[in-house]
Scaffold this motif. Structure first.
Motif, mmCIF file in Angstrom:
data_model
loop_
_atom_site.group_PDB
_atom_site.id
_atom_site.type_symbol
_atom_site.label_atom_id
_atom_site.label_comp_id
_atom_site.label_asym_id
_atom_site.label_seq_id
_atom_site.Cartn_x
_atom_site.Cartn_y
_atom_site.Cartn_z
ATOM 1 N N UNK A 261 0.828 -1.209 0.000
ATOM 2 C CA UNK A 261 0.000 0.000 0.000
ATOM 3 C C UNK A 261 0.864 1.262 0.000
ATOM 4 N N UNK A 262 1.898 1.287 0.832
ATOM 5 C CA UNK A 262 2.780 2.459 0.871
ATOM 6 C C UNK A 262 3.374 2.731 -0.513
ATOM 7 N N UNK A 263 3.860 1.658 -1.160
ATOM 8 C CA UNK A 263 4.491 1.827 -2.480
ATOM 9 C C UNK A 263 3.463 2.325 -3.503
ATOM 10 N N UNK A 264 2.246 1.754 -3.480
ATOM 11 C CA UNK A 264 1.186 2.207 -4.402
ATOM 12 C C UNK A 264 0.854 3.682 -4.191
ATOM 13 N N UNK A 265 0.720 4.059 -2.936
ATOM 14 C CA UNK A 265 0.393 5.459 -2.600
ATOM 15 C C UNK A 265 1.518 6.381 -3.082
ATOM 16 N N UNK A 266 2.758 5.924 -2.897
ATOM 17 C CA UNK A 266 3.905 6.755 -3.295
ATOM 18 C C UNK A 266 3.966 6.940 -4.817
ATOM 19 N N UNK B 296 1.147 9.342 -5.870
ATOM 20 C CA UNK B 296 1.464 10.714 -5.480
ATOM 21 C C UNK B 296 2.554 11.296 -6.398
ATOM 22 N N UNK B 297 3.540 10.469 -6.707
ATOM 23 C CA UNK B 297 4.636 10.926 -7.578
ATOM 24 C C UNK B 297 4.109 11.307 -8.959
ATOM 25 N N UNK B 298 3.235 10.472 -9.526
ATOM 26 C CA UNK B 298 2.685 10.788 -10.859
ATOM 27 C C UNK B 298 1.780 12.013 -10.795
ATOM 28 N N UNK B 299 0.999 12.101 -9.730
ATOM 29 C CA UNK B 299 0.105 13.240 -9.553
ATOM 30 C C UNK B 299 0.896 14.555 -9.502
ATOM 31 N N UNK B 300 2.051 14.511 -8.857
ATOM 32 C CA UNK B 300 2.866 15.723 -8.701
ATOM 33 C C UNK B 300 3.901 15.877 -9.822
ATOM 34 N N UNK B 301 3.870 14.936 -10.771
ATOM 35 C CA UNK B 301 4.781 14.950 -11.919
ATOM 36 C C UNK B 301 6.252 14.958 -11.509
ATOM 37 N N UNK B 302 6.568 14.108 -10.537
ATOM 38 C CA UNK B 302 7.964 13.960 -10.123
ATOM 39 C C UNK B 302 8.597 12.754 -10.801
ATOM 40 N N UNK B 303 9.932 12.705 -10.783
ATOM 41 C CA UNK B 303 10.644 11.531 -11.304
ATOM 42 C C UNK B 303 11.008 10.573 -10.173
ATOM 43 N N UNK B 304 10.870 11.060 -8.940
ATOM 44 C CA UNK B 304 11.194 10.225 -7.796
ATOM 45 C C UNK B 304 10.496 10.773 -6.567
ATOM 46 N N UNK B 305 10.287 9.898 -5.583
ATOM 47 C CA UNK B 305 9.676 10.341 -4.332
ATOM 48 C C UNK B 305 10.202 9.473 -3.192
ATOM 49 N N UNK C 216 10.914 12.411 -16.716
ATOM 50 C CA UNK C 216 11.773 13.600 -16.790
ATOM 51 C C UNK C 216 11.401 14.528 -17.942
ATOM 52 N N UNK C 217 11.513 15.819 -17.669
ATOM 53 C CA UNK C 217 11.276 16.813 -18.703
ATOM 54 C C UNK C 217 12.609 17.387 -19.188
ATOM 55 N N UNK C 218 13.687 16.918 -18.571
ATOM 56 C CA UNK C 218 15.019 17.398 -18.924
ATOM 57 C C UNK C 218 15.500 16.730 -20.214
ATOM 58 N N UNK D 97 28.115 17.686 -12.472
ATOM 59 C CA UNK D 97 27.215 18.732 -12.004
ATOM 60 C C UNK D 97 25.805 18.305 -12.386
ATOM 61 N N UNK D 98 24.859 18.545 -11.492
ATOM 62 C CA UNK D 98 23.498 18.094 -11.742
ATOM 63 C C UNK D 98 22.526 19.224 -11.394
ATOM 64 N N UNK D 99 21.626 19.543 -12.333
ATOM 65 C CA UNK D 99 20.617 20.570 -12.076
ATOM 66 C C UNK D 99 19.333 19.871 -11.649
ATOM 67 N N UNK D 100 18.890 20.190 -10.418
ATOM 68 C CA UNK D 100 17.790 19.441 -9.812
ATOM 69 C C UNK D 100 16.720 20.350 -9.220
ATOM 70 N N UNK D 101 15.503 19.831 -9.237
ATOM 71 C CA UNK D 101 14.412 20.429 -8.488
ATOM 72 C C UNK D 101 13.985 19.412 -7.441
ATOM 73 N N UNK D 102 13.039 19.802 -6.568
ATOM 74 C CA UNK D 102 12.579 18.883 -5.531
ATOM 75 C C UNK D 102 11.137 19.225 -5.182
ATOM 76 N N UNK D 103 10.277 18.214 -5.109
ATOM 77 C CA UNK D 103 8.861 18.459 -4.795
ATOM 78 C C UNK D 103 8.690 19.095 -3.419
ATOM 79 N N UNK D 104 9.674 18.921 -2.549
ATOM 80 C CA UNK D 104 9.594 19.494 -1.205
ATOM 81 C C UNK D 104 10.176 20.912 -1.117
#
Ligand SMILES: [Zn+2]
Length: 177
Positions: free
Chosen positions: A30-35, A38-47, A66-68, A94-101
C-alpha cells in the motif's frame, strides 16, 4: 493518514527514516502504491516516503517522467526500493535538480557520476543497481531524503542562504494568496 506533500522546513525531511522490516505485507504494498500515485500526480521523477509523511526507508522512481531533454534519450527505469543504501560512489558531475519538497527551487550541485546501490524489493529480495547518468542522480537525491539530507546541503553556505531566503519569501507570498 495525511499523505500530502511535505515541504521544507518540515521536520520529517530532516530525519533519518526507519528501516522496513515488514516485507511481503499489504502495508508495504500500500505504501508503495500510494507513493507511485502521489509521484505521478505531482509529476515527479522520484519520491521518498518521508516526503508524504511515511516514516520508512522507501523510495520510488520513474525516470520516464523527466522533462530534462539532456536525459530523455536514456532508457527509462521504474523502481520501488526498500532500505536502499549507496555502497559505492565514483566520479563527479554537475546536476541541475528540483525537488517536490522545495517548490520553485532549481539548483546545480555536485553529484557522483556513478553509484552502486543495494536495496530490497517489497518481497525482501535483494537488488543491486549499478547506475550512471540520470538514474544515478535520482537515486542519490531520493536516498539522501530518507537519510534526512536535503539537496540544498550541497550548496556553499552563502549560496544556500540566498536560495533559502528567496524560497521562504516565495512561500510566504504563496500562503497569503
Ligand atoms: Zn527531493
Amino acid at each position: 493518514m495525511d499523505y500530502s506533500i511535505r515541504v521544507w522546513p518540515d521536520k520529517i525531511l530532516k530525519e533519518k527514516m526507519q528501516e522496513v522490516d515488514f516485507f511481503n505485507t499489504e502495508k508495504l504494498k500500500d505504501y508503495v502504491d500510494i507513493m507511485f500515485d502521489k509521484m505521478y500526480q505531482l509529476e515527479g521523477v522520484g519520491l521518498a516516503a518521508n516526503q508524504i509523511g511515511i516514516p520508512y526507508q522507501i523510495i520510488v522512481i520513474d525516470t520516464s517522467q523527466t522533462k530534462n531533454e539532456e536525459y530523455q534519450e536514456e532508457e527509462s527505469v521504474k523502481l520501488a526500493l526498500v532500505n536502499p543504501k549507496i555502497v559505492l560512489k565514483e566520479g563527479e558531475r554537475q546536476s541541475t535538480e528540483g525537488c517536490l519538497s522545495f517548490p520553485g527551487v532549481q539548483i546545480t550541485i555536485p553529484r557522483a557520476e556513478r553509484v552502486v546501490v543495494e536495496a530490497k524489493d517489497i518481497s525482501g529480495e535483494s537488488i543491486t543497481l549499478d547506475a550512471t547518468g540520470f538514474l544515478s542522480v535520482v537515486l542519490q537525491h531520493e536516498i539522501d531524503h530518507i537519510n534526512g539530507i536535503p539537496f540544498i546541503n550541497y550548496l556553499s553556505p552563502t549560496k544556500k542562504r540566498l536560495v533559502l531566503e528567496k524560497y521562504f519569501k516565495k512561500q510566504k507570498t504563496a500562503q497569503k494568496k
